[in-house]
Design a protein around this motif. Structure first.
Motif, short mmCIF file in Angstrom:
data_model
loop_
_atom_site.label_atom_id
_atom_site.label_comp_id
_atom_site.label_asym_id
_atom_site.label_seq_id
_atom_site.Cartn_x
_atom_site.Cartn_y
_atom_site.Cartn_z
N ARG A 259 30.54 -3.83 -26.76
CA ARG A 259 29.25 -4.37 -26.33
C ARG A 259 28.26 -4.48 -27.49
N ALA A 351 24.70 0.90 -26.78
CA ALA A 351 25.21 -0.29 -26.10
C ALA A 351 24.41 -0.59 -24.84
N PRO A 355 20.47 -5.98 -25.58
CA PRO A 355 20.58 -7.13 -24.68
C PRO A 355 21.91 -7.83 -24.89
N PRO A 356 22.42 -8.53 -23.88
CA PRO A 356 23.71 -9.23 -24.04
C PRO A 356 23.57 -10.40 -25.02
N GLY A 357 24.71 -10.81 -25.55
CA GLY A 357 24.70 -11.96 -26.45
C GLY A 357 25.56 -11.72 -27.68
N THR A 358 26.06 -12.79 -28.25
CA THR A 358 26.89 -12.71 -29.44
C THR A 358 26.01 -12.72 -30.68
#
Length: 574
Positions: A259, A351, A355-358
């Motif tokens: 993550r 983790a 925030p989510p994202g690549t």
């Protein structure tokens, strides 16, 4: 119910499934008590092996491993293994026999100051002087071994504390009356001493274990790391053994790394945490990656000799160090943000805050391209003729033959270091090396503990021919206890890691030459299956035969005659 029974009850209460030992009269009641309660007693051929095995059990299960050894030489033989556990931060409980309490300091057999010898190698020591104190002492030992920075502890158990009261009274020669005043005074003293020794047995039972939670990092510091991480362009994560001190949480730590999404280097017990082929994991050119990074997160990794004392990390970089030990957290390089606490828990908290994202795709791609190029170099180097079996080729063959549930135990110098470039542990907690002490001789004990903890696993023990000499006799232990595994001895007839630099710098190979000995014949003599490998084209077939022998219940050893290569020139570490 004697003291040995009480000790066994306490071990059972604390979740102990195995005790490792080399028999001795001082500690026999503990071993008998353990057997009667279903704790498996595994007797080894050297006390150091017993402690190494206990160390492996602790690392793989999270429950402190237990070794029980006799007095005097039995205790002193454990010292290197105990110190190795201390530096590896492994919770081990060492129980040592001792001379009877009334004979201490009077020249009794094997009576020495054992506590003084173990003080520098253990985080806590205790001598038990009364039977009723056995259970509380062991409860405290287990708590101390686990708390904070885990490590080994030592509990000394005098023989008269362990044996039945009737036996001890006979030892002391108690009788009524006496011919002289001195005789009568001695009898009264012994009676008083025995009353104190065995008094209060109704309070001698084991108490429920107390297990402290891993020390939690401060949430505010974790959020400060998140802010720095989101601003970084070239972050790098280094994860070490300390992140795996809570084995049941290993998979959660692996998920957390995925993550976070930053490039990762794994070391020590953390090898295998992300499986064999995770896209975030890098294996080569760590020094160059560190020098290019603008943020380095050390999760359970101190800046010791393995990181050139912090000099691999540029001064301009943001350094975050999460560590249970405040000393290790600031060793040689004070971090920008220090996070006291459990590194595995730190990664999970990190983790959860991100925030989510690549992120960092270009940085990871650049590092991956360099890693892939190095892999190709190693592959080509393994194809070069070396006069016998090329060690790189052998390691690639081991990687191809080993099953998906393999556990790799490594014990050696040059050959084992070569293997570390090639072998890819398939899962968390599937790689066991000595740790920062660099101890030779861990192999058989670690393999013993691994096979007991994971009987379904395929255990591979990689020996250098130098390190094999420390514990090859334990093939007798593997055979007697029905513990089949595959050992591979990288036999280049020398202490090659030392010889490489010694010959170059000092012009002499004195003390570094061995012979192409028949290690496979030694394994056969102890009841194992032995194979000699000197043709590189047969490597895969011979390894498969050894693996099959182990699958049918017989420990196997492949004696691989290695050629010389220059793969690890300039690898001396100080």
């Amino acid at each position: 119910m004697h003291g040995g029974d009480i000790a066994a009850e306490a071990l059972l209460e604390h979740g102990v499934r195995f005790v490792f030992t080399l028999a001795g009269g001082h500690i026999a009641p503990v071993l008998v008590g353990c057997k009667r309660r279903g704790i498996r007693v595994v007797d080894t051929r050297h006390e150091a092996t017993a402690v190494f095995a206990a160390d492996a059990v602790a690392r793989l299960s999270g429950v402190p491993g237990v070794a029980v050894v006799t007095a005097g030489p039995g205790v002193t033989n454990t010292l290197t293994a105990v110190k190795n556990a201390q530096l590896a931060q492994s919770p081990v409980v060492l129980l040592g026999g001792a001379a009877p309490t009334v004979l201490r300091g009077r020249g009794a057999l094997q009576d020495i100051d054992q506590v003084a010898l173990l003080r520098a190698a253990t985080k806590w020591q205790r001598t038990v002087a009364r039977v009723r104190d056995i259970a509380p002492a062991l409860a405290e030992a287990f708590r101390r071994a686990r708390e904070g920075v885990p490590g080994p502890v030592f509990v000394e158990l005098p023989a008269d504390v362990l044996y039945p009261e009737a036996v001890v009274r006979e030892w002391y020669g108690l009788k009524s009356g006496g011919r002289t005043l001195t005789d009568r005074a001695l009898q009264r003293y012994l009676a008083f001493h025995l009353g104190r020794l065995f008094g209060g047995l109704d309070t001698a039972r084991a108490a429920p274990p107390v297990v402290d939670a891993p020390p939690a990092p401060d949430q505010g510091r974790v959020r400060a790391v998140v802010r720095r991480l989101l601003a970084a362009e070239r972050p790098l994560l280094l994860v070490g053994s300390q992140a795996l001190l809570d084995p049941p949480a290993a998979q959660e730590v692996a998920v957390a790394l995925g993550r976070v999404g930053a490039p990762v280097y794994l070391s020590g017990m953390a090898r295998g945490l992300l499986g064999a082929n995770h896209p975030l994991q890098l294996r080569h050119h760590r020094r160059e990656a560190l020098r290019a990074a603008d943020m380095v997160l050390l999760a359970g990794v101190p800046c010791d000799f393995r990181l050139d004392y912090g000099r691999h990390i540029p001064r301009r970089a943001t350094v975050v160090s999460a560590n249970r030990s405040r000393t290790d957290m600031t060793r040689n390089r004070r971090p920008t943000i220090g996070v006291p606490g459990d590194p595995g828990l730190f990664l999970r908290m990190l983790a959860a805050e991100l925030p989510p994202g690549t992120r960092w795709g270009a940085w990871l791609a650049a590092l991956r391209a360099r890693d892939d190029a190095r892999e190709e170099q190693i592959r080509r180097a393994g194809l070069q003729p070396s006069g016998a079996v090329n060690p790189l080729h052998l390691c690639r063959e081991i990687a191809a033959v080993a099953g998906p549930n393999s556990v790799f135990v490594v014990d050696g110098g040059d050959f084992v270091a070569t293997a570390s470039y090639i072998l890819r542990p398939p899962a968390p907690l599937s790689w066991l090396d000595p740790g920062p002490f660099g101890t030779l001789g861990v192999g058989a004990g670690f393999a013993l503990g691994a096979k007991l903890c994971r009987p379904e696993a395929e255990v591979w023990l990689l020996y250098g021919d130098g390190s094999a000499g420390y514990s090859l006799a334990e093939f007798d232990t593997f055979t007697r206890h029905g513990l089949p595994l595959v050992a591979v001895v990288g036999n280049d007839a020398g202490w090659t890691q030392i010889a490489r630099e010694q010959v170059k710098m000092l012009g002499d190979d004195v003390g570094t030459a061995l012979a192409h000995s028949d290690y496979h014949a030694v394994a056969e003599g102890f009841g194992g299956a032995g194979f000699r490998l000197d043709d590189p084209e047969l490597a895969g077939d011979v390894l498969a035969q050894a693996r099959q022998a182990a699958a049918t219940g017989r420990p196997a050893l492949v004696n691989a005659i290695l050629g010389k290569t220059g793969f690890r020139e300039g690898s001396i570490a100080l």
